[in-house]
Write a protein that holds these residues in place. Structure first.
Motif, PDB file in Angstrom:
ATOM      1  N   LYS A 158     -27.430  33.545 -20.537  1.00 29.24           N
ATOM      2  CA  LYS A 158     -26.921  32.955 -19.294  1.00 29.24           C
ATOM      3  C   LYS A 158     -25.522  32.378 -19.493  1.00 29.24           C
ATOM      4  O   LYS A 158     -25.222  31.800 -20.533  1.00 29.24           O
ATOM      5  N   VAL A 159     -24.680  32.540 -18.471  1.00 33.44           N
ATOM      6  CA  VAL A 159     -23.342  31.949 -18.452  1.00 33.44           C
ATOM      7  C   VAL A 159     -23.235  31.107 -17.187  1.00 33.44           C
ATOM      8  O   VAL A 159     -23.630  31.547 -16.109  1.00 33.44           O
ATOM      9  N   GLU A 160     -22.706  29.887 -17.336  1.00 30.89           N
ATOM     10  CA  GLU A 160     -22.626  28.981 -16.182  1.00 30.89           C
ATOM     11  C   GLU A 160     -21.366  28.138 -16.277  1.00 30.89           C
ATOM     12  O   GLU A 160     -21.184  27.392 -17.239  1.00 30.89           O
ATOM     13  N   SER A 161     -20.487  28.257 -15.289  1.00 34.37           N
ATOM     14  CA  SER A 161     -19.271  27.440 -15.295  1.00 34.37           C
ATOM     15  C   SER A 161     -19.620  26.018 -14.874  1.00 34.37           C
ATOM     16  O   SER A 161     -20.514  25.793 -14.052  1.00 34.37           O
ATOM     17  N   ARG A 162     -18.939  25.062 -15.456  1.00 29.33           N
ATOM     18  CA  ARG A 162     -19.158  23.644 -15.173  1.00 29.33           C
ATOM     19  C   ARG A 162     -17.852  23.031 -14.672  1.00 29.33           C
ATOM     20  O   ARG A 162     -16.829  23.710 -14.565  1.00 29.33           O
ATOM     21  N   SER A 163     -17.887  21.749 -14.399  1.00 27.27           N
ATOM     22  CA  SER A 163     -16.673  21.060 -13.965  1.00 27.27           C
ATOM     23  C   SER A 163     -15.734  20.838 -15.156  1.00 27.27           C
ATOM     24  O   SER A 163     -16.114  21.036 -16.319  1.00 27.27           O
ATOM     25  N   ASP A 164     -14.509  20.397 -14.857  1.00 28.33           N
ATOM     26  CA  ASP A 164     -13.526  20.050 -15.889  1.00 28.33           C
ATOM     27  C   ASP A 164     -13.200  21.217 -16.825  1.00 28.33           C
ATOM     28  O   ASP A 164     -13.044  21.043 -18.042  1.00 28.33           O
ATOM     29  N   ASN A 165     -13.125  22.426 -16.258  1.00 32.67           N
ATOM     30  CA  ASN A 165     -12.745  23.619 -17.012  1.00 32.67           C
ATOM     31  C   ASN A 165     -13.674  23.906 -18.183  1.00 32.67           C
ATOM     32  O   ASN A 165     -13.249  24.383 -19.237  1.00 32.67           O
ATOM     33  N   ARG A 166     -14.939  23.605 -17.974  1.00 33.20           N
ATOM     34  CA  ARG A 166     -15.928  23.877 -19.011  1.00 33.20           C
ATOM     35  C   ARG A 166     -16.878  24.988 -18.568  1.00 33.20           C
ATOM     36  O   ARG A 166     -17.091  25.193 -17.379  1.00 33.20           O
ATOM     37  N   ILE A 167     -17.431  25.690 -19.562  1.00 29.37           N
ATOM     38  CA  ILE A 167     -18.347  26.790 -19.276  1.00 29.37           C
ATOM     39  C   ILE A 167     -19.403  26.868 -20.366  1.00 29.37           C
ATOM     40  O   ILE A 167     -19.100  26.731 -21.553  1.00 29.37           O
ATOM     41  N   PHE A 168     -20.659  27.046 -19.956  1.00 30.75           N
ATOM     42  CA  PHE A 168     -21.784  27.166 -20.888  1.00 30.75           C
ATOM     43  C   PHE A 168     -22.106  28.647 -21.091  1.00 30.75           C
ATOM     44  O   PHE A 168     -22.057  29.444 -20.154  1.00 30.75           O
ATOM     45  N   ALA A 169     -22.454  29.003 -22.322  1.00 30.49           N
ATOM     46  CA  ALA A 169     -22.910  30.363 -22.615  1.00 30.49           C
ATOM     47  C   ALA A 169     -24.065  30.315 -23.596  1.00 30.49           C
ATOM     48  O   ALA A 169     -24.004  29.613 -24.607  1.00 30.49           O
ATOM     49  N   GLY A 170     -25.136  31.059 -23.293  1.00 27.72           N
ATOM     50  CA  GLY A 170     -26.237  31.204 -24.229  1.00 27.72           C
ATOM     51  C   GLY A 170     -25.808  32.037 -25.417  1.00 27.72           C
ATOM     52  O   GLY A 170     -24.843  32.807 -25.347  1.00 27.72           O
ATOM     53  N   SER A 171     -26.529  31.929 -26.507  1.00 28.43           N
ATOM     54  CA  SER A 171     -26.089  32.572 -27.745  1.00 28.43           C
ATOM     55  C   SER A 171     -26.206  34.091 -27.715  1.00 28.43           C
ATOM     56  O   SER A 171     -25.585  34.771 -28.533  1.00 28.43           O
ATOM     57  N   ALA A 172     -26.968  34.645 -26.767  1.00 28.71           N
ATOM     58  CA  ALA A 172     -27.071  36.103 -26.670  1.00 28.71           C
ATOM     59  C   ALA A 172     -26.003  36.701 -25.761  1.00 28.71           C
ATOM     60  O   ALA A 172     -25.915  37.921 -25.618  1.00 28.71           O
ATOM     61  N   VAL A 173     -25.175  35.856 -25.158  1.00 35.70           N
ATOM     62  CA  VAL A 173     -24.085  36.348 -24.309  1.00 35.70           C
ATOM     63  C   VAL A 173     -23.043  37.037 -25.177  1.00 35.70           C
ATOM     64  O   VAL A 173     -22.612  36.499 -26.200  1.00 35.70           O
ATOM     65  N   LEU A 174     -22.633  38.238 -24.772  1.00 38.71           N
ATOM     66  CA  LEU A 174     -21.570  38.917 -25.509  1.00 38.71           C
ATOM     67  C   LEU A 174     -20.277  38.132 -25.354  1.00 38.71           C
ATOM     68  O   LEU A 174     -19.981  37.595 -24.284  1.00 38.71           O
ATOM     69  N   ASP A 175     -19.484  38.080 -26.424  1.00 37.74           N
ATOM     70  CA  ASP A 175     -18.224  37.340 -26.393  1.00 37.74           C
ATOM     71  C   ASP A 175     -17.335  37.811 -25.247  1.00 37.74           C
ATOM     72  O   ASP A 175     -16.711  37.009 -24.553  1.00 37.74           O
ATOM     73  N   ALA A 176     -17.283  39.124 -25.036  1.00 35.29           N
ATOM     74  CA  ALA A 176     -16.442  39.677 -23.975  1.00 35.29           C
ATOM     75  C   ALA A 176     -16.915  39.234 -22.591  1.00 35.29           C
ATOM     76  O   ALA A 176     -16.102  39.051 -21.680  1.00 35.29           O
ATOM     77  N   ILE A 177     -18.224  39.050 -22.427  1.00 36.89           N
ATOM     78  CA  ILE A 177     -18.761  38.589 -21.139  1.00 36.89           C
ATOM     79  C   ILE A 177     -18.355  37.146 -20.883  1.00 36.89           C
ATOM     80  O   ILE A 177     -18.011  36.770 -19.752  1.00 36.89           O
ATOM     81  N   LEU A 178     -18.388  36.317 -21.916  1.00 33.95           N
ATOM     82  CA  LEU A 178     -17.937  34.928 -21.757  1.00 33.95           C
ATOM     83  C   LEU A 178     -16.477  34.903 -21.321  1.00 33.95           C
ATOM     84  O   LEU A 178     -16.104  34.163 -20.402  1.00 33.95           O
ATOM     85  N   ALA A 179     -15.637  35.710 -21.952  1.00 33.66           N
ATOM     86  CA  ALA A 179     -14.225  35.768 -21.578  1.00 33.66           C
ATOM     87  C   ALA A 179     -14.074  36.163 -20.117  1.00 33.66           C
ATOM     88  O   ALA A 179     -13.296  35.553 -19.361  1.00 33.66           O
ATOM     89  N   ARG A 180     -14.817  37.172 -19.700  1.00 40.08           N
ATOM     90  CA  ARG A 180     -14.733  37.656 -18.316  1.00 40.08           C
ATOM     91  C   ARG A 180     -15.166  36.589 -17.320  1.00 40.08           C
ATOM     92  O   ARG A 180     -14.499  36.362 -16.304  1.00 40.08           O
ATOM     93  N   GLU A 181     -16.305  35.931 -17.585  1.00 39.17           N
ATOM     94  CA  GLU A 181     -16.823  34.929 -16.649  1.00 39.17           C
ATOM     95  C   GLU A 181     -15.923  33.699 -16.603  1.00 39.17           C
ATOM     96  O   GLU A 181     -15.763  33.079 -15.551  1.00 39.17           O
ATOM     97  N   ALA A 182     -15.352  33.319 -17.738  1.00 34.87           N
ATOM     98  CA  ALA A 182     -14.409  32.199 -17.749  1.00 34.87           C
ATOM     99  C   ALA A 182     -13.190  32.554 -16.894  1.00 34.87           C
ATOM    100  O   ALA A 182     -12.686  31.721 -16.128  1.00 34.87           O
ATOM    101  N   GLY A 183     -12.727  33.775 -17.025  1.00 38.98           N
ATOM    102  CA  GLY A 183     -11.586  34.209 -16.228  1.00 38.98           C
ATOM    103  C   GLY A 183     -11.869  34.157 -14.742  1.00 38.98           C
ATOM    104  O   GLY A 183     -11.036  33.693 -13.942  1.00 38.98           O
ATOM    105  N   LYS A 184     -13.037  34.606 -14.335  1.00 36.74           N
ATOM    106  CA  LYS A 184     -13.424  34.561 -12.918  1.00 36.74           C
ATOM    107  C   LYS A 184     -13.432  33.129 -12.398  1.00 36.74           C
ATOM    108  O   LYS A 184     -13.131  32.872 -11.225  1.00 36.74           O
ATOM    109  N   ALA A 185     -13.811  32.185 -13.270  1.00 32.47           N
ATOM    110  CA  ALA A 185     -13.889  30.775 -12.881  1.00 32.47           C
ATOM    111  C   ALA A 185     -12.547  30.067 -12.993  1.00 32.47           C
ATOM    112  O   ALA A 185     -12.460  28.859 -12.736  1.00 32.47           O
ATOM    113  N   GLY A 186     -11.503  30.791 -13.380  1.00 28.19           N
ATOM    114  CA  GLY A 186     -10.181  30.179 -13.513  1.00 28.19           C
ATOM    115  C   GLY A 186     -10.046  29.301 -14.744  1.00 28.19           C
ATOM    116  O   GLY A 186      -9.235  28.372 -14.764  1.00 28.19           O
ATOM    117  N   ILE A 187     -10.824  29.609 -15.776  1.00 28.36           N
ATOM    118  CA  ILE A 187     -10.775  28.843 -17.024  1.00 28.36           C
ATOM    119  C   ILE A 187     -10.051  29.678 -18.075  1.00 28.36           C
ATOM    120  O   ILE A 187     -10.558  30.703 -18.541  1.00 28.36           O
TER     121      ILE A 187
END
Length: 301
Positions: free
Chosen positions: A86-115
Motif C-alpha cells: 500500500k502507498v498513501e500520501s500524508r500531510s507535510d509532503n510525507r508518504i507511506f509505503a509498505g515494504s512490498a511496494v516497488l521503488d518505482a511505484i513509490l516514486a510515481r505515487e509521490a510524483g502524483k501527490a506533488g512530493i
C-alpha cells in the motif's frame, strides 16, 4: 517429528519445499524448507513469536537483489505480498509505503501527490523493504536522505518503529537491520513540494537514462558490486576485461559491466562463480577488493 511439522498456525500461506528461483529476478535457486506468505504484519509477528528461535528466518522481498544458491535455503523464507503493497500520501509532503511496494511505484505515487525528492527511486530495482535494508539509492540520492521512520518486526515477533538515525545507515547498509535481522513492513518518507509535471519530467529522464545504460529487460540483480572508495565497480570490471565475457550461462552485461546477468540457462553456481572470478581478477590486477552488493543466500548444490 521435524520443526516443519510443528509450524505455528497462520492466516497467510505456508509452502514447503518450494523452489525459490521463480521468486527472484535471476530466476535461479533451490528450494526453501518453508516459504511463509503472511496475511499482514500481525500475522507475521505472531508467527515469528511462536516459531522455534533456532529456526533460521530469511526475508527475500521481490528478489531483485538476491542470488539464491542451487542447494536452497534452510529454515523459513518470508515473502511479503499484497497486504504490504500500500502507498498513501500524508500531510507535510510525507508518504507511506509498505515494504512490498516497488521503488518505482513509490516514486510515481509521490510524483502524483506533488512530493519531490523521491524521483531517484524510479531508477532503483526492487522494493521498499530491500531499500530499507541496504540504504538503496542511485544518481546521488539514497534512502537515508528521505526516510522519516521505518516499521519492522524483530525475529522474536515484536513490532517496532525506528527513526532514520536508529537504522545506523552507511553506504548500502543498515547496521541495525543486519545486526537484529529486522523484517521491514513499511516506512514513512518525506520530500518537498513541487509541481507533479516537473517531478514526472525528472523521472522520465531517469527512466530514459536507465533504459539506455542498464540491461533492465534481462534476468539480472541490479548492481553486482558496491563501489569501492575512489573507484567505480563497472570500470574495474570493464578494465579487467570481463564485459560481455561468457562464463557458463552467466555474463557481465555488455551494456553495463557491473550488471551480472543470467543469459538463459545459468545456475546460481555460474553466477556466483563468475562474480568470484571477477573479484579475484580485479584484486590481482588493480589491488582493489570488490564487495558484493547482491545478497547471496542458501547453500551450494
Amino acid at each position: 517429528m521435524s520443526w516443519q511439522d510443528q509450524l505455528p498456525a497462520v492466516r497467510g500461506k505456508l509452502l514447503k519445499d518450494e523452489l525459490l528461483g521463480p521468486f527472484t529476478w535471476f530466476r535461479v535457486g533451490g528450494p526453501a524448507d518453508v516459504i511463509f506468505l503472511p496475511e499482514d504484519a500481525e500475522d507475521l509477528a505472531a508467527f515469528l513469536k511462536a516459531l522455534d528461535p533456532a529456526v533460521p528466518v530469511t526475508p527475500i522481498g521481490v528478489g531483485s537483489n538476491t542470488l539464491v544458491r542451487d542447494g536452497g535455503v534452510d529454515g523459513v523464507v518470508i515473502r511479503l505480498g499484497k497486504a504490504f503493497a500500500k502507498v498513501e500520501s500524508r500531510s507535510d509532503n510525507r508518504i507511506f509505503a509498505g515494504s512490498a511496494v516497488l521503488d518505482a511505484i513509490l516514486a510515481r505515487e509521490a510524483g502524483k501527490a506533488g512530493i519531490a525528492g523521491l524521483e531517484f527511486y524510479r531508477g532503483v530495482p526492487g522494493s521498499i523493504g530491500g531499500a530499507l535494508v541496504m540504504n538503496a539509492g542511485c544518481y546521488g540520492s539514497e534512502t537515508k536522505d528521505v526516510l522519516v521512520e521505518a516499521y519492522a518486526v524483530t525475529r522474536s515477533g515484536e513490532q517496532i518503529t525506528l527513526s532514520n538515525a536508529d537504522l545506523e545507515y552507511s553506504y548500502r547498509k543498515s547496521a541495525r537491520a543486519a545486526r537484529e535481522q529486522l523484517i521491514f513492513t513499511g516506512a514513512l518518507f518525506e520530500g518537498r513540494p513541487d509541481e507533479p509535471s516537473a517531478i514526472e519530467a525528472r523521472m522520465a529522464e531517469i527512466t530514459e537514462r536507465r533504459e539506455k545504460t542498464q540491461p533492465i529487460r534481462e534476468k539480472t540483480g541490479g548492481s553486482t558490486f558496491k563501489n569501492p572508495p575512489g573507484h567505480s565497480s563497472w570500470k574495474l570490471v570493464d578494465d579487467a576485461g570481463w564485459r560481455g565475457k561468457p562464463f557458463g550461462g552467466a555474463m557481465f552485461s555488455p551494456l553495463h559491466s557491473n550488471f551480472l546477468i543470467n543469459t538463459g540457462e545459468a545456475t546460481a553456481a555460474d553466477l556466483e562463480g563468475l562474480g568470484e572470478a571477477v573479484r579475484a581478477d580485479v584484486k590481482s590486477k588493480f589491488g582493489v577488493e570488490l564487495e558484493w552488493e547482491i545478497k547471496r543466500i542458501g547453500k551450494p548444490a
